[in-house]
Design a protein around this motif. Structure first.
Motif, PDB file in Angstrom:
ATOM      1  N   LEU A  90       0.834  -1.204   0.000  1.00  9.65           N
ATOM      2  CA  LEU A  90       0.000   0.000   0.000  1.00  9.65           C
ATOM      3  C   LEU A  90       0.871   1.258   0.000  1.00  9.65           C
ATOM      4  O   LEU A  90       0.567   2.235  -0.694  1.00  9.65           O
ATOM      5  CB  LEU A  90      -0.930  -0.003   1.214  1.00  9.65           C
ATOM      6  N   ALA A  91       1.940   1.236   0.767  1.00 10.01           N
ATOM      7  CA  ALA A  91       2.834   2.401   0.820  1.00 10.01           C
ATOM      8  C   ALA A  91       3.481   2.640  -0.542  1.00 10.01           C
ATOM      9  O   ALA A  91       3.579   3.786  -1.004  1.00 10.01           O
ATOM     10  CB  ALA A  91       3.898   2.194   1.895  1.00 10.01           C
ATOM     11  N   GLU A  92       3.915   1.576  -1.197  1.00  6.95           N
ATOM     12  CA  GLU A  92       4.562   1.719  -2.494  1.00  6.95           C
ATOM     13  C   GLU A  92       3.563   2.181  -3.554  1.00  6.95           C
ATOM     14  O   GLU A  92       3.880   3.032  -4.403  1.00  6.95           O
ATOM     15  CB  GLU A  92       5.199   0.396  -2.913  1.00  6.95           C
ATOM     16  N   ALA A  93       2.354   1.655  -3.521  1.00  4.15           N
ATOM     17  CA  ALA A  93       1.327   2.092  -4.472  1.00  4.15           C
ATOM     18  C   ALA A  93       1.024   3.572  -4.300  1.00  4.15           C
ATOM     19  O   ALA A  93       0.852   4.307  -5.286  1.00  4.15           O
ATOM     20  CB  ALA A  93       0.055   1.265  -4.288  1.00  4.15           C
ATOM     21  N   HIS A  94       1.000   4.042  -3.060  1.00  7.05           N
ATOM     22  CA  HIS A  94       0.751   5.461  -2.820  1.00  7.05           C
ATOM     23  C   HIS A  94       1.886   6.307  -3.362  1.00  7.05           C
ATOM     24  O   HIS A  94       1.656   7.352  -3.986  1.00  7.05           O
ATOM     25  CB  HIS A  94       0.571   5.730  -1.323  1.00  7.05           C
ATOM     26  N   ARG A  95       3.118   5.875  -3.138  1.00  7.02           N
ATOM     27  CA  ARG A  95       4.268   6.644  -3.630  1.00  7.02           C
ATOM     28  C   ARG A  95       4.228   6.762  -5.154  1.00  7.02           C
ATOM     29  O   ARG A  95       4.486   7.839  -5.714  1.00  7.02           O
ATOM     30  CB  ARG A  95       5.575   5.981  -3.178  1.00  7.02           C
ATOM     31  N   GLN A  96       3.909   5.690  -5.833  1.00 10.79           N
ATOM     32  CA  GLN A  96       3.855   5.722  -7.296  1.00 10.79           C
ATOM     33  C   GLN A  96       2.716   6.603  -7.790  1.00 10.79           C
ATOM     34  O   GLN A  96       2.894   7.404  -8.713  1.00 10.79           O
ATOM     35  CB  GLN A  96       3.721   4.301  -7.831  1.00 10.79           C
ATOM     36  N   ALA A  97       1.536   6.487  -7.180  1.00 11.70           N
ATOM     37  CA  ALA A  97       0.394   7.300  -7.609  1.00 11.70           C
ATOM     38  C   ALA A  97       0.622   8.771  -7.308  1.00 11.70           C
ATOM     39  O   ALA A  97       0.205   9.646  -8.073  1.00 11.70           O
ATOM     40  CB  ALA A  97      -0.880   6.808  -6.923  1.00 11.70           C
ATOM     41  N   GLU A  98       1.292   9.063  -6.186  1.00 12.07           N
ATOM     42  CA  GLU A  98       1.581  10.450  -5.838  1.00 12.07           C
ATOM     43  C   GLU A  98       2.491  11.090  -6.888  1.00 12.07           C
ATOM     44  O   GLU A  98       2.427  12.300  -7.132  1.00 12.07           O
ATOM     45  CB  GLU A  98       2.229  10.510  -4.458  1.00 12.07           C
ATOM     46  N   ALA A  99       3.302  10.264  -7.544  1.00 12.93           N
ATOM     47  CA  ALA A  99       4.177  10.753  -8.614  1.00 12.93           C
ATOM     48  C   ALA A  99       3.467  10.805  -9.964  1.00 12.93           C
ATOM     49  O   ALA A  99       4.090  11.114 -10.983  1.00 12.93           O
ATOM     50  CB  ALA A  99       5.406   9.859  -8.715  1.00 12.93           C
ATOM     51  N   LEU A 117       0.404   5.162 -12.551  1.00 10.21           N
ATOM     52  CA  LEU A 117      -0.458   4.077 -12.106  1.00 10.21           C
ATOM     53  C   LEU A 117       0.371   3.102 -11.274  1.00 10.21           C
ATOM     54  O   LEU A 117       1.482   2.737 -11.666  1.00 10.21           O
ATOM     55  CB  LEU A 117      -1.052   3.338 -13.307  1.00 10.21           C
ATOM     56  N   PRO A 118      -0.136   2.688 -10.121  1.00 11.44           N
ATOM     57  CA  PRO A 118       0.624   1.715  -9.328  1.00 11.44           C
ATOM     58  C   PRO A 118       0.938   0.472 -10.156  1.00 11.44           C
ATOM     59  O   PRO A 118       0.081  -0.049 -10.872  1.00 11.44           O
ATOM     60  CB  PRO A 118      -0.322   1.399  -8.170  1.00 11.44           C
ATOM     61  N   ARG A 119       2.174  -0.004 -10.045  1.00 11.49           N
ATOM     62  CA  ARG A 119       2.565  -1.192 -10.805  1.00 11.49           C
ATOM     63  C   ARG A 119       1.938  -2.457 -10.219  1.00 11.49           C
ATOM     64  O   ARG A 119       1.685  -3.422 -10.942  1.00 11.49           O
ATOM     65  CB  ARG A 119       4.086  -1.309 -10.832  1.00 11.49           C
ATOM     66  N   LEU A 150      -6.107   3.607  -4.339  1.00  8.95           N
ATOM     67  CA  LEU A 150      -4.915   4.422  -4.622  1.00  8.95           C
ATOM     68  C   LEU A 150      -4.705   4.641  -6.121  1.00  8.95           C
ATOM     69  O   LEU A 150      -3.591   4.576  -6.621  1.00  8.95           O
ATOM     70  CB  LEU A 150      -3.687   3.791  -3.964  1.00  8.95           C
ATOM     71  N   THR A 151      -5.790   4.926  -6.810  1.00  7.65           N
ATOM     72  CA  THR A 151      -5.722   5.286  -8.234  1.00  7.65           C
ATOM     73  C   THR A 151      -6.446   6.615  -8.418  1.00  7.65           C
ATOM     74  O   THR A 151      -7.582   6.653  -8.888  1.00  7.65           O
ATOM     75  CB  THR A 151      -6.360   4.198  -9.114  1.00  7.65           C
ATOM     76  N   PRO A 152      -5.820   7.730  -8.030  1.00  4.48           N
ATOM     77  CA  PRO A 152      -6.479   9.042  -8.106  1.00  4.48           C
ATOM     78  C   PRO A 152      -6.710   9.476  -9.545  1.00  4.48           C
ATOM     79  O   PRO A 152      -6.122   8.936 -10.494  1.00  4.48           O
ATOM     80  CB  PRO A 152      -5.489   9.964  -7.392  1.00  4.48           C
ATOM     81  N   ALA A 153      -7.549  10.475  -9.686  1.00  2.00           N
ATOM     82  CA  ALA A 153      -7.958  10.951 -11.010  1.00  2.00           C
ATOM     83  C   ALA A 153      -6.757  11.316 -11.871  1.00  2.00           C
ATOM     84  O   ALA A 153      -6.752  11.087 -13.083  1.00  2.00           O
ATOM     85  CB  ALA A 153      -8.906  12.139 -10.861  1.00  2.00           C
TER      86      ALA A 153
END
Length: 554
Positions: free
Chosen positions: A370-379, A382-384, A419-422
């Motif tokens: 979850l932490a890694e998915a958030h870091r990727q989406a924040e950048a 799409l989370p890998r 964790l897939t924001p617009a």
């Protein structure tokens, strides 16, 4: 009465007879408000943009020629108070899920998982098999014992005038619980209480549903989201609506009409003019334009939409409804609906698929994942490894399937991605957005398949045109279809359920205009399918009328 049967009537002139209340939007909250006010003798008009009532809480035949009515957008019930059902005489039922959750995992090269449900003994055994001891199970029992005590004390307040922060703290009466849920980032509490990464992740997921946040978010957005997901009904249970979500909103529409409310579909409100005492509501239909006059306007739309109707500045600093956070409102989910010929087999042979999918099936929701998915989406990526959770409505309530499908063993499957924001789906044109949607879907299903003995695609039913029965919706899709700002399912980030110390917002529905109220998800305590926003707006109206001695217009 099916939702699709609520056809539009057409008005093109000024509605000269004043209404006590015009309600903008025929979603479940608007219908709740309409029913309460009409039962109190008020003259109520509901104006709905679409050709059906229900908003996001509808059941639809999603796939061409397939006799299955899916809860297309929202799908489980937890926050709806029984008192609303009882007060309005609504015929609606939910069914409990015998399984809370199943989380597949791979440990020491073998497929296993965490099964929660079917009694304490089986849950304890599952924890021991996964973690090698009793510690995590005992910590789980203590933690959720605490959240249930909080739920029992907080849930009744949601249909009362807003308490102050100090009053709510006193009502909860447990300093340790207050600190854990209301004072410190949820991640600190989780890390202190649990050691296993998978267990930590399962706990955290309730703080990330439709919400872009992380375990250590200093704004406590994750805590606010978590609270709303564990207090429902005073138990935190998430139940299955019998007949699908549309059964609720159809019943609410019937209750509102039976009480005397008028509902007009195909009416798009585009402007509201108010002097604080009376208001004109301007709308468009297929045949022209019209205006309805009212003492009050209750808006079952987002705070952003209301600001636009009022002609106000809609910059992020001028619109309440995003939890006080700056910047644009953004949803954070991928919603996938599927119809299967049969449920897929699992790699973990210790649990049957019918049990695993009856509760919440967690995928890629370990704490570090979850932490890694958030870091990727924040950048902006799409989370890998996209986290998601699934459940099968038809296992608990087969009535949403036609007789032939039910007899043939078909099942629905609903997936909710986290964790897939617009911003992850923004592209120059519609084809670019479609490609990003497909990319997110492919990655999400690939993660699910890692825990299956067969690809889920091999189990999909086909529609009348031979196409697989699967659809995916991003926040941008929800914004386009339902006018949710940024695709945010709560109309904006959730708030803690209290008012300022001066009690400035008594019911959490007030706006800068005394006769214009929010009655939807954007009100304080309004998130989810709860009817609470509609109930509280109606109570604010009736309380104000009692205080000022005003009666219904005649």
């Amino acid at each position: 009465m099916p939702a699709a049967s609520h056809h539009a009537s057409h008005e093109t002139s000024h509605d000269s007879a004043a209404h006590d209340a015009v309600i903008v939007g025929g979603g479940h909250n608007g219908l709740v408000a309409a029913a309460y006010l009409a039962r109190a003798g008020q003259r109520v008009l509901v104006l709905e943009r679409l050709d059906r009532t229900g908003g996001a809480a509808v059941s639809e035949q999603t796939f061409a020629g397939v006799d299955a009515r899916l809860s297309r957008y929202s799908y489980l019930v937890s926050l709806l108070p029984q008192r609303i059902i009882d007060d309005l005489g609504v015929r609606f039922a939910v069914r409990k899920r015998g399984v809370s959750s199943y989380t597949p995992a791979v440990r020491d090269g073998r497929a296993t998982g965490l099964f929660v449900g079917d009694g304490t003994a089986r849950t304890r055994e599952s924890f021991a098999r996964l973690t090698g001891g009793e510690r995590e199970f005992e910590a789980w029992e203590r933690f959720y014992g605490m959240t249930q005590r909080v739920a029992q004390r907080v849930f009744p307040t949601l249909t009362e005038p807003l308490p102050t922060r100090a009053e709510l703290k006193a009502r909860i009466g447990e300093d340790a619980a207050w600190e854990a849920l209301f004072e410190r980032p949820l991640g600190e509490t989780i890390e202190e209480r649990f050691a296993d990464d998978l267990v930590r992740g399962v706990v955290l997921t309730d703080g990330l549903i439709g919400t872009f946040s992380h375990a250590h978010d200093a704004s406590l957005l994750q805590n606010r989201c978590f609270l709303y997901h564990v207090v429902g009904g005073g138990t935190g249970d998430w139940d299955v609506p019998v007949g699908g979500m549309g059964a609720l909103t159809d019943a609410l529409a019937d209750a509102a009409r039976a009480a005397g409310a008028e509902i007009r579909t195909g009416h798009t409100v585009h402007r509201v003019e108010t002097d604080g005492a009376t208001a004109d509501v301007h709308y468009r239909t297929a045949d022209g334009e019209g205006t309805a006059a009212a003492r009050r306007v209750l808006v079952n739309a987002s705070p952003q939409a209301l600001s636009q109707m009022l002609g106000e500045d809609t910059g992020p600093g001028n619109v309440s409804g995003n939890g006080g956070r700056p910047g644009p409102v953004s949803g954070s989910q991928l919603k996938v609906n599927m119809l299967l010929r049969r449920l897929p087999r699992l790699k973990d042979a210790s649990v049957d698929a019918r049990e695993a999918f009856a509760g919440t099936f967690h995928v890629a929701e370990g704490y570090e994942q979850l932490a890694e998915a958030h870091r990727q989406a924040e950048a902006g990526e799409l989370p890998r490894v996209p986290p998601s959770e699934l459940y099968c409505h038809s296992l608990t309530d087969p009535t949403i399937l036609g007789a032939e499908l039910a007899a043939g063993g078909y099942q629905t499957l609903t997936l909710f991605g986290l964790l897939t924001p617009a911003g992850c789906f923004e592209a120059a044109d519609s084809s670019g957005r479609a490609a990003l949607r497909q990319k997110a879907l492919d990655r999400t299903l690939a993660e699910l398949d890692r825990h299956l003995a067969e690809p889920v695609a091999d189990c999909l039913a086909l529609d009348a045109d031979g196409r697989p029965c699967i659809e995916a919706k991003t926040p941008l899709d929800l914004e386009g279809e339902l006018r949710l700002p940024g695709g945010h399912i709560f109309h904006g980030d959730l708030s803690f359920p209290w008012t300022d110390e001066d009690g400035g917002r008594r019911w959490g529905v007030e706006t800068a205009h005394p006769n214009v109220l929010l009655c939807g998800a954007g009100s304080v305590r309004g998130g989810g399918v709860s009817g609470i926003g509609g109930h509280n707006a109606a109570m604010a109206v009736l309380e104000a009328d009692d205080r000022h001695g005003a009666g219904p217009a005649r």
